[in-house]
Design an enzyme around this catalytic site. Structure first.
Site, PDB file in Angstrom:
ATOM      1  CG  ASP A  48       5.924 -10.146  -7.037  1.00 49.62           C
ATOM      2  OD1 ASP A  48       5.126  -9.743  -7.900  1.00 49.62           O
ATOM      3  OD2 ASP A  48       6.539  -9.386  -6.264  1.00 49.62           O
ATOM      4  CG  HIS A  84       8.270  -7.229  -9.586  1.00 48.82           C
ATOM      5  ND1 HIS A  84       8.980  -6.178 -10.111  1.00 48.82           N
ATOM      6  CD2 HIS A  84       8.360  -7.101  -8.247  1.00 48.82           C
ATOM      7  CE1 HIS A  84       9.494  -5.446  -9.140  1.00 48.82           C
ATOM      8  NE2 HIS A  84       9.130  -5.988  -7.988  1.00 48.82           N
ATOM      9  CD  GLU A 102       2.866  -9.347  -4.915  1.00 50.18           C
ATOM     10  OE1 GLU A 102       3.485  -8.274  -4.807  1.00 50.18           O
ATOM     11  OE2 GLU A 102       2.954 -10.271  -4.072  1.00 50.18           O
ATOM     12  CD  GLU A 160       3.721  -4.430  -5.969  1.00 49.65           C
ATOM     13  OE1 GLU A 160       4.850  -3.923  -6.033  1.00 49.65           O
ATOM     14  OE2 GLU A 160       3.516  -5.649  -5.884  1.00 49.65           O
ATOM     15  CG  HIS A 200       3.197  -4.395  -1.519  1.00 51.02           C
ATOM     16  ND1 HIS A 200       3.971  -3.253  -1.550  1.00 51.02           N
ATOM     17  CD2 HIS A 200       3.814  -5.290  -2.323  1.00 51.02           C
ATOM     18  CE1 HIS A 200       5.005  -3.445  -2.338  1.00 51.02           C
ATOM     19  NE2 HIS A 200       4.944  -4.667  -2.829  1.00 51.02           N
TER      20      HIS A 200
END
Length: 381
Positions: free
Chosen positions: A183, A185, A209, A235, A284
């Site tokens: 991730d 983020h 991600e 997400e 997610h």
């Protein structure tokens, strides 16, 4: 059957639940929340309740259309999340009314088991190899980790190598028969993503991600073209129209959130749109049990589903965890890293209403951290 009441419950660690009651005694539960803005979303749910009270809860699609469009101004995380939780609750009522799981109302199951992954590490990842080995021992076949802590827009070679070293340590710990997802983020700029992702290619991550921030999804194609690592994002996208702009860019995995992207109704459509672009779906869900139950309903009836996130033991869950608000935790007992199809009606879980009401009296004021660089400038969390 008519809707008689909507109630919201902010419960620890950082969740918001909604209870939709009917005059026939059937109750539906949903999870409408923007993490860090739970009370704002609760206010949106209260405003939307005016559109539902006294109406037939089984008109799920009509309610979705009215809730998302009748206010003239549309979209965004707060409104879409409020709609998402109510939509989950309406599908829960529908399934209970007909006596079947929601996935049977959506065409029936296309698989018998759903693969799930386990989070390892926290916001500042360290000792991830040991944590990954523990999850392998627990039966999981896939883990997800944060790729980095705080980063500058273009950071040092040492930071680049630190990302690679951490992922390499996890790969060594879990072997080649299992998967690690990384991730980013939204902490990586496009330039940093293009620099780091090619270095991860020999480690074959399941996906990377959110390598670009949602405001920069126009550049997702650049990142995808620069690497063979599958790119995942979504997400912080809230509708099929948001996803339409990126599904043809070369991303491999769409990650709509059942508590943000309009609920079961809209994520079902996002998944179908993704299938038309040869993109798989990994919902997610670092949230609570209702959001996970809704996600699993989608997972079992979606042909292009990949893997499911779940928050059991995640570093955000302080004081309360995934199973604390359920009468029976059986639906979330994973066998060899997989969930079996829920057989109960609606969302397939029984919410412990007494526990929810007690927890809501305590409530929460969870906020995401604010990170700053050494020079005092804001950096992405």
């Amino acid at each position: 059957m008519r809707v008689t009441a909507l109630e919201t419950f902010p419960v620890p660690p950082r969740w918001l639940f909604v209870r939709v009651a009917t005059d026939e005694g059937i109750v539906g539960w949903g999870e409408p929340v923007v993490e860090g803005r739970a009370h704002t979303v609760a206010a949106a749910v209260e405003e939307l309740s005016e559109l539902l009270l006294g109406r037939d809860p089984l008109a799920v699609e009509d309610h979705w259309q009215v809730m998302t469009k009748a206010g003239f101004y549309r979209g965004g995380p707060v409104l879409s999340s409020a709609v998402a939780g109510i939509d989950q609750a309406l599908w829960d009522i529908a399934g209970k009314s007909y006596g079947v799981p929601v996935y049977r109302l959506l065409g029936g199951p296309v698989r018998e088991r759903v693969r799930v992954y386990q989070w390892i590490g926290g916001d500042e990842p360290s000792e991830v190899a040991e944590a990954a080995a523990e999850q392998v021992e627990a039966g999981f076949t896939a883990v997800k980790m944060n790729g980095s802590g705080r980063l500058r827009h273009i950071d040092t070679p040492a930071e680049v190598e630190a990302v690679v070293d951490r992922v390499a340590a996890v790969r060594e710990a879990i072997g080649w028969q299992r998967d690690v997802a990384v991730d980013f983020h939204g902490r990586f700029s496009t330039a940093m993503a293009r620099r780091v992702l090619p270095k991860l290619e020999p480690l074959l991550p399941l996906f990377a991600e959110e390598p670009v921030l949602p405001e920069h999804t126009v550049r997702a194609g650049e990142v995808a073209a620069a690497t063979s690592v599958p790119v995942a994002l979504g997400e912080r996208l809230f509708s099929r129209w948001d996803f339409r702009e990126v599904l043809g860019s070369g991303i491999a995995v769409a990650q709509p959130d059942l508590s943000h992207a309009g609920g079961i109704s809209e994520v079902r459509r996002i998944a179908a749109l993704a299938e038309a672009h040869d993109v798989t779906v990994a919902p997610h869900c670092p949230l609570g049990p209702i959001a996970l139950a809704a996600s699993l309903q989608i997972a079992f009836c979606t042909p292009n589903f990949l893997i499911q996130e779940q928050s059991g033991g995640i570093h955000y869950n302080v004081d309360s965890d995934l199973l604390d608000y359920l009468v029976d935790p059986t639906p979330f007992r994973f066998e060899r890293g997989r969930a079996r199809a829920p057989q109960g009606p609606g969302l397939g879980i029984e919410v412990d209403e007494a526990a929810v009401r007690r927890a809501a009296e305590r409530g929460h004021r969870w906020r995401p951290p604010v990170w700053r660089d050494e020079d005092g400038a804001f950096v992405e969390w």
